[in-house]
Scaffold this active site. Sequence first.
Site, short mmCIF file in Angstrom:
data_model
loop_
_atom_site.label_atom_id
_atom_site.label_comp_id
_atom_site.label_asym_id
_atom_site.label_seq_id
_atom_site.Cartn_x
_atom_site.Cartn_y
_atom_site.Cartn_z
N GLU A 27 0.87 -1.19 0.00
CA GLU A 27 0.00 0.00 0.00
C GLU A 27 0.89 1.23 0.00
O GLU A 27 1.44 1.62 1.03
CB GLU A 27 -0.93 0.02 1.21
CG GLU A 27 -1.93 1.17 1.12
CD GLU A 27 -2.83 1.31 2.32
OE1 GLU A 27 -3.87 1.99 2.21
OE2 GLU A 27 -2.52 0.75 3.38
N HIS A 67 -15.20 4.43 9.46
CA HIS A 67 -14.66 4.83 8.16
C HIS A 67 -15.76 5.12 7.15
O HIS A 67 -15.60 5.99 6.29
CB HIS A 67 -13.74 3.73 7.61
CG HIS A 67 -12.38 3.70 8.24
ND1 HIS A 67 -12.17 3.24 9.51
CD2 HIS A 67 -11.17 4.10 7.77
CE1 HIS A 67 -10.88 3.34 9.80
NE2 HIS A 67 -10.25 3.86 8.76
N ASP A 112 -7.98 -3.22 7.59
CA ASP A 112 -7.02 -2.11 7.52
C ASP A 112 -6.53 -1.77 8.92
O ASP A 112 -6.29 -0.60 9.24
CB ASP A 112 -7.65 -0.89 6.83
CG ASP A 112 -6.61 0.18 6.47
OD1 ASP A 112 -5.41 -0.15 6.43
OD2 ASP A 112 -7.01 1.34 6.25
N GLY A 168 -6.03 4.13 9.68
CA GLY A 168 -6.31 2.71 9.81
C GLY A 168 -7.43 2.48 10.81
O GLY A 168 -8.13 3.40 11.21
#
Length: 404
Positions: free
Chosen positions: A140, A262, A285, A320
Site C-alpha cells: 500500500e 470509516h 485495515d 487505519g
Amino acid sequence: MTSNIEKLLILNGTIYAEDKVYEKGYIKIENGMITELGERSRLTGTEEFKVISLPHGYSVVPGMIDIHIHGVNGADTMDATREALDTMTGTLPKEGTTSFLATTMTEESESIEKALKNTADYMANHQKGGQAEILGLHLEGPFINPARAGAQPLDRIQKPSVDIFKRWQTLSQNQIKLVTLAPELDEDHELISYLKENGIISSVGHSSATFDEVGEAIDAGLSHVTHLFNQMSGLHHREPGIVGASFLRQELMVELITDGIHVRPEVIQLAFNQITDERLILITDSMRAKCLKNGQYELGGQMVTVKDGKALLDEDTLAGSVLKMKDAFTNIQTFTTGDMRSAIKMTSENPARQLNVFNRKGSLSPLKDADIVILDENKDVYATICKGKTAYLREDETHETNRS
C-alpha cells in the site's frame, strides 16, 4: 482440543459448506485438510477421531481472509521482525482470521525493503500450523497521490515505477500479490500493465482519479479498489469518480471497512446494494493498536491516538482501524440486508478468488485446507482451526471432546 491432533471431527453445528448448508452436520479433518462433510445422519467411520460436539445455535464457517491488514496487538508488518509476524499470526485467529496479506505502507525505501525481505523469509522458513497463514504482501503505497495521502507520510510518496517494483518483488521472493496505487500518476499505465502481465493485482487507492481515468486503468489491467470511499475521489453527479467506477465497473473487486466509522452504516448499505456480495471484500485495515487499550501508537513514524474504537492521526484524519474481522463479519449483517452466506462470501470466498487461492481456501469443501471458524449463538468466535490445528479456543467454556 489440542494442537497436535491429526484427525478431528466437528459435530452438530450448522455447517456452511461451499454449496450447501447442513443444519446438523459434521466435518472430518485429517492431516490439515477437510476430507468429508455433510449431514450427521450420513456419518460413518469415526474411529480415531477427536470429536468436538457443538451445542444448538453454533455455526461452522470458512476461515476469514484479511487482504489488507497492517498490524495487531502491538505488532506491525513494517516492524520487519520475526517477532512482529509471530504476534500477528498468533493473534489473528482469535478474531476468525486464518490467513492474510501482510500490508506495508508508505515509508522510506529502506524500511519497505526490510519489511518485504522479512515477510518473505517468514513465509519461507517460519510459518507453522496452528497460526494464521501469510499468503503474501499487499504493497500500500508509496505509489499514491499526495493529495489523498491520509495517514501515509507525504514526504515518502514516490511516483509509480516499474524498476522500483521489480527490485522490491525480487526482495520479496515474488510474494507481493497486491499493489495499491494512484493510476492517474502511472504514466501510460506502465506499472499497471506490468503487474497485470505478471499476475499481480493492481488496486486504485489513495487516488484522485476520475471515472474515465479508472476506466482507462481497467483497460490496462486494474482490477481492485482499496478501502472504498476512504482517500479517493467521491461520487458527484457530473464526475462519478472512483466511487462511481466501483459501483458500475464489474471488473473491479472492492474493499470495504465495515466498522461504521470509516464509512457510515447507511453508506455501507448503499454500497452493498450497488456492488453486492459478488464483488465486495471486507477488510480491517487495522494497525498495531488493535487488541490494545486506548492510547498513542506509532504508524509509519507518526503518532496515532486510539480512543473508543477510532484511530486518528489528527482530529480529522483516520489512521487505519482497530476493527476485527469477526466484527466486520457481523457488522455487514447488521448494517445491510446481507445474511450469513453473504458475509461468508465477502470475508472468505471473494478474497480467496481474488488471490487465486480458492482451490485450497475460502470455503468448506473436501480437499481444501481445514481453515475453520466456529461461531457461537451470538456469532462470536468460539474456536478457530488453521490447517487442521487449533489456533484459538475460547477458555470460558468447554464442549464435549472425546475419541470416537
